[in-house]
Design an enzyme around this catalytic site. Structure first.
Site, PDB file in Angstrom:
ATOM      1  N   GLY A   1       1.110  -0.995  -0.063  1.00  0.00           N
ATOM      2  CA  GLY A   1       0.157   0.117  -0.055  1.00  0.00           C
ATOM      3  C   GLY A   1       0.928   1.226  -0.016  1.00  0.00           C
ATOM      4  O   GLY A   1       2.112   1.125   0.117  1.00  0.00           O
TER       5      GLY A   1
ATOM      6  N   GLY B   1       0.621   5.759   0.539  1.00  0.00           N
ATOM      7  CA  GLY B   1      -0.083   7.001   1.196  1.00  0.00           C
ATOM      8  C   GLY B   1       0.903   8.149   1.071  1.00  0.00           C
ATOM      9  O   GLY B   1       1.871   8.114   0.863  1.00  0.00           O
ATOM     10  N   GLY B   2      -0.057   9.290   1.847  1.00  0.00           N
ATOM     11  CA  GLY B   2       0.822  10.419   2.105  1.00  0.00           C
ATOM     12  C   GLY B   2       1.914  10.300   3.042  1.00  0.00           C
ATOM     13  O   GLY B   2       2.954  11.107   3.063  1.00  0.00           O
TER      14      GLY B   2
ATOM     15  N   ASP C   1      -6.762   8.272  14.955  1.00  0.00           N
ATOM     16  CA  ASP C   1      -7.332   7.774  13.651  1.00  0.00           C
ATOM     17  C   ASP C   1      -7.831   6.188  13.823  1.00  0.00           C
ATOM     18  O   ASP C   1      -7.351   5.224  13.064  1.00  0.00           O
ATOM     19  CB  ASP C   1      -6.353   7.814  12.609  1.00  0.00           C
ATOM     20  CG  ASP C   1      -6.686   7.538  11.336  1.00  0.00           C
ATOM     21  OD1 ASP C   1      -8.144   7.749  10.969  1.00  0.00           O
ATOM     22  OD2 ASP C   1      -6.150   7.239  10.110  1.00  0.00           O
TER      23      ASP C   1
END
Length: 375
Positions: free
Chosen positions: A23, A25-26, A134
């Site tokens: 994966g 992401g940022g 989160d």
């Protein structure tokens, strides 16, 4: 120096060799890697975009890693392609797990056991002075089919220092987290508290048992989602007969005491524990046999996300599907050339591939590059 985007399969960090991407992401990208000394050992390797993000997350995980409910870090350090953290690798996350179930939701018993386990994990990290910020299904992964582990501390923060003093955290900083599971306070831009982490855990419980949340269809409207959550916590929750009253009472207690010095862990645990006793619900295993039968082998389904699902990140790919497609194409092409050379050798005993062709096939088999044309 190479960037995260330049990382290629087959490169190494210490005793780890990268196998495939899980994966991105940022905050960086996560890969599955294999130990070169012990080939039976696999791990998740995270390459950060920014060193500051890396140092913060690795520091937090190092502080928490002695708890079984938190992802364990194997090693970390600088490499030619950025700061790296190697972690234990586990199974699918709860979001993927729920979607694989025929009914797309967990049973009441499993949902309750998951909630109890999540609260215990949160109580531990909160005791260490940390809020996750989160909490969501995709940040809990299945461990050995018998437990769950909390991952991704990319936006976690210290709410107090080692002496118990509150840290200075900026007010009205803007939204951080994931819209579907964030508390109302997070929507208002307030620093995420221990209570907000707990609220997110209850939202996961409600989704696990109901299959969805009342605001899941409003992904493009943060304001409407926030309004729905306010309605839900004030009165809307009571219309769902699947949710048992002790759970509702526990939820109401934490949101009514949002500014309390200490969240009501004891009250919540006692309320939930009473349900297990009254209804003869076993505490273990967390998942029932039917649910466990859905799970594939761990090495086949490991998935990690490295960034919260905020609106600006919602278009990021979880899995590099293009790389997978190219890999299949390369394998098919390699097989085609092998068959072609075999046929030519049978028909022409004196046939030997030219050196350049042999070199080309060797590179192709090692996936050093992909063909720019089709055969």
């Amino acid at each position: 120096m190479e960037t995260t985007k330049d990382i290629a399969i087959g490169k190494s960090f210490n005793n780890w060799i990268i196998i495939n991407k899980l994966g991105e992401g940022g905050f960086g990208s996560v890969y599955k890697c294999q130990n070169t000394i012990d080939p039976t050992q696999f791990a998740a390797l995270k390459i950060f975009c920014q060193d500051n993000d890396a140092l913060t997350e690795t520091k937090i995980i190092r502080k928490l890693e002695h708890n079984e409910g938190v992802i364990n870090m194997i090693e970390c350090g600088y490499s030619d392609f950025g700061y790296i953290m190697v972690m234990d690798i586990h199974g699918i996350n709860l979001k993927v797990f729920k979607e694989k179930l025929p009914e797309h939701h967990f049973t009441q018993d499993t949902s309750l056991r998951l909630l109890l386990r999540m609260i215990k994990i949160l109580q531990f990290i909160h005791k260490e002075g940390i809020v996750h910020c989160d909490i969501k299904p995709s940040n809990f992964v299945v461990k050995g089919k018998e437990d769950i582990v909390l991952i991704d501390f990319g936006i976690a923060e210290y709410y107090q220092d080692q002496f118990g003093n509150k840290t200075n955290r900026k007010e009205h900083r803007g939204f951080r987290g994931t819209l579907q599971y964030a508390s109302v306070n997070a929507h208002l831009g307030k620093p995420v508290s221990r209570t907000d982490d707990l609220v997110s855990a209850f939202f996961i419980y409600f989704e696990n048992i109901l299959g969805t949340l009342p605001w899941n269809s409003l992904t493009d409207s943060p304001q409407q989602i926030c309004e729905k959550k306010i309605q839900f916590k004030e009165s809307g929750i009571y219309k769902y007969t699947q949710i048992q009253m002790p759970v509702i009472n526990s939820f109401q207690t934490i949101i009514e005491n949002v500014d309390a010095t200490e969240p009501s862990y004891t009250f919540i645990m006692n309320k939930l524990s009473s349900l297990f006793v009254e209804q003869h619900i076993p505490l273990i295993p967390i998942f029932n046999e039917k649910e466990l039968s859905i799970l594939p082998e761990e090495e086949d389904y490991c998935q990690y996300r490295t960034v919260p699902s905020t609106p600006k990140n919602c278009k990021l790919k979880k899995i590099n599907q293009i790389d997978e497609a190219q890999s299949v194409e390369s394998q098919n092409t390699t097989s085609y050339l092998d068959d072609l050379f075999k046929t030519m050798k049978e028909q022409l005993p004196s046939f030997h591939p030219l050196p350049k062709i042999s070199s080309f096939v060797s590179k192709l088999k090692s996936n050093d590059f992909n063909l720019p044309f089709g055969l």
